[in-house]
Design a protein around this motif. Structure first.
Motif, PDB file in Angstrom:
ATOM      1  N   GLU A   1       2.726   7.255  -1.221  1.00  0.00           N
ATOM      2  CA  GLU A   1       3.260   6.390  -2.030  1.00  0.00           C
ATOM      3  C   GLU A   1       3.018   4.805  -1.701  1.00  0.00           C
ATOM      4  O   GLU A   1       3.671   4.031  -2.494  1.00  0.00           O
ATOM      5  N   HIS A   2       2.461   4.686  -0.792  1.00  0.00           N
ATOM      6  CA  HIS A   2       1.922   3.281  -0.321  1.00  0.00           C
ATOM      7  C   HIS A   2       0.560   2.862  -0.941  1.00  0.00           C
ATOM      8  O   HIS A   2       0.175   1.881  -0.674  1.00  0.00           O
ATOM      9  N   LEU A   3      -0.031   3.785  -1.789  1.00  0.00           N
ATOM     10  CA  LEU A   3      -1.462   3.622  -2.137  1.00  0.00           C
ATOM     11  C   LEU A   3      -1.293   3.145  -3.844  1.00  0.00           C
ATOM     12  O   LEU A   3      -0.492   3.598  -4.548  1.00  0.00           O
ATOM     13  N   SER A   4      -2.002   1.976  -3.976  1.00  0.00           N
ATOM     14  CA  SER A   4      -2.088   1.617  -5.487  1.00  0.00           C
ATOM     15  C   SER A   4      -3.595   1.261  -5.639  1.00  0.00           C
ATOM     16  O   SER A   4      -4.180   0.677  -5.085  1.00  0.00           O
ATOM     17  N   VAL A   5      -3.993   1.824  -6.826  1.00  0.00           N
ATOM     18  CA  VAL A   5      -5.239   1.721  -7.407  1.00  0.00           C
ATOM     19  C   VAL A   5      -5.462   0.753  -8.554  1.00  0.00           C
ATOM     20  O   VAL A   5      -4.583   1.265  -9.614  1.00  0.00           O
ATOM     21  N   LEU A   6      -6.401  -0.059  -8.534  1.00  0.00           N
ATOM     22  CA  LEU A   6      -6.546  -0.971  -9.522  1.00  0.00           C
ATOM     23  C   LEU A   6      -7.926  -0.977 -10.011  1.00  0.00           C
ATOM     24  O   LEU A   6      -8.744  -1.148  -9.112  1.00  0.00           O
ATOM     25  N   ASN A   7      -8.289  -0.886 -11.408  1.00  0.00           N
ATOM     26  CA  ASN A   7      -9.301  -0.681 -12.077  1.00  0.00           C
ATOM     27  C   ASN A   7      -9.519  -1.548 -12.982  1.00  0.00           C
ATOM     28  O   ASN A   7      -9.126  -1.360 -14.328  1.00  0.00           O
ATOM     29  N   LEU A   8      -9.928  -2.935 -12.641  1.00  0.00           N
ATOM     30  CA  LEU A   8     -10.000  -3.751 -14.018  1.00  0.00           C
ATOM     31  C   LEU A   8     -11.586  -3.702 -14.492  1.00  0.00           C
ATOM     32  O   LEU A   8     -12.715  -3.552 -13.685  1.00  0.00           O
TER      33      LEU A   8
END
Length: 431
Positions: free
Chosen positions: A386-393
């Motif tokens: 729940e503390h992981l955020s994945v960003l793919n720009l």
């Protein structure tokens, strides 16, 4: 004593009584919260102390909003999330407007990244619009040049659902609408459709294919025998420049810098090896180790902004910055139909998000491996924590000062001359 004075005294007494009643109601609540804090010492903490950690398997409501407010992804909430081909099919089924089958198929290819690159996407879109125009019949009593833009609007909307329009696609759409407005009211419909399809063919030929050939001729002057040319990811224009220079007899070597998750440089590497061009393949973290041997940096771009900045594949800004810092000439190759009158100071306001599964695939969670993950077009990203955020720009913005010159079909120009090209050489674009 006057009546007004009596009324004023009465109002003052009523306000004072109401204030006392409100204070009396607040005292029991304050004492209750104080008692609770003494009973549970962990609830008392300093104002600057971090929030209390949640117990395993629980997510207190008081902690979740604070964590949600601190996630870096909040900076990109204005960007549309990526959509899969399956999601597009469902949205098209519920859509009341008619969408041509060619556009539906093209949107699916966009969403699955089977067609990538500014030129490839623009050409495929214009070819699909040709099929739309050929099968189009205006309603009775309606002029074609008045109704056809309305007919194209749901086609464009469906493409935008798959992926945001590239600058090249937006410029091509504005050009096409301007051409539609040039159709005379007395021109027969069949003749008008044939003329528009012919104009689309001319646009593809003149503004993309022939423009690329002229740019290749200009760029040959920048390549010498024995050069070590560095390029990033895969640009169809840079690829053609390298192949044309090799066929012309010039001998050089190429360093292909690449980055995850798309690894587009592998396709360029394969093309170079097939033509027996000496090539070296490195990922972007290792770029500094080979930069000292580079003599020229050739970069492609998805769009060239009016201040001379490149809006290109994510990682291009890093390559341009490191190359300029090392004193290497950075040459941008771009057709003029990709020029934009926009100015972007960062990569946050305008960008495109790709699927997080490309960065954190399902195989990485189950097998702890990132090697050759399975296709994930129809999978849903579920963070393992729940503390992981994945960003793919997909894109970033390069600084104008990092670019030595820009090679266009008009000429080889400095970045300061981009507004001049926009004003003098760009075709008529209606906003």
């Amino acid at each position: 004593m006057s009546v007004e004075q009596n009324e004023a005294k009465a109002k003052a007494k009523a306000a004072k009584k109401a204030h006392k009643d409100a204070s009396a109601q607040q005292r029991p609540q304050a004492s209750t919260s104080s008692a609770a804090s003494h009973a549970n010492p962990t609830s008392r903490r300093k104002p600057n102390a971090p929030p209390t950690a949640a117990q395993p398997g629980t997510t207190p409501a008081s902690i979740a909003p604070a964590q949600a407010a601190q996630t870096p992804l909040n900076l990109f909430l204005h960007l549309d999330p990526p959509r899969s081909a399956r999601t597009l099919a469902k949205s098209n089924a519920s859509d009341k407007d008619y969408v041509h089958p060619a556009v539906v198929r093209l949107a699916s290819q966009y969403a699955d990244f089977k067609i990538v690159g500014a030129n490839a996407r623009a050409i495929a879109m214009l070819e699909a619009f040709k099929l739309v125009i050929q099968s189009y019949q205006p309603p009775a009593g309606t002029a074609l040049f008045r109704h056809l833009p309305t007919h194209l609007s749901p086609q464009i909307t469906h493409l935008v659902r798959a992926r945001p329009l590239a600058v090249s696609m937006g410029n091509a759409i504005r050009w096409l609408k301007w051409e539609i407005n040039q159709v005379g009211p007395d021109m027969p419909d069949e003749q008008a459709k044939a003329m528009l399809c012919e104009r689309i063919d001319h646009f593809i030929r003149d503004r993309i294919h022939l423009a690329g050939q002229v740019i290749q001729t200009h760029a040959l002057d920048k390549i010498n025998d024995g050069d070590v040319i560095l390029t990033y990811a895969r640009s169809s224009l840079v690829e053609q420049i390298l192949l044309t220079a090799w066929r012309s007899g010039k001998r050089f070597s190429v360093i292909c810098v690449d980055s995850r998750p798309m690894l587009e440089g592998r396709h360029l590497l394969q093309r170079l090896v097939d033509h027996h061009i000496p090539a070296t393949y490195v990922l972007i973290p290792s770029m500094s180790t080979v930069l000292s041997s580079v003599s020229l940096v050739l970069l492609g771009t998805s769009a060239l902004l009016s201040d001379g900045a490149m809006f290109a594949r994510a990682g291009t800004a890093t390559v341009a910055l490191l190359s300029k810092s090392a004193g290497k000439p950075v040459v941008c190759c771009c057709e003029t139909y990709k020029f934009s009158d926009r100015i972007m100071l960062d990569s946050i306001v305008g960008n495109e998000m790709a699927s997080p599964l490309a960065v954190w695939p399902a195989s990485a969670r189950s097998q702890d491996s990132l090697v050759d993950p399975p296709p994930a077009q129809h999978q849903t990203f579920v963070p393992p924590n729940e503390h992981l955020s994945v960003l793919n720009l997909l894109y970033d913005v390069s600084r104008p000062e990092d670019i030595t010159c820009v090679v266009t079909e008009a000429a080889i120009i400095p970045v300061q001359s981009v507004p001049l090209i926009l004003r003098e050489f760009k075709p008529i674009m209606q906003s």
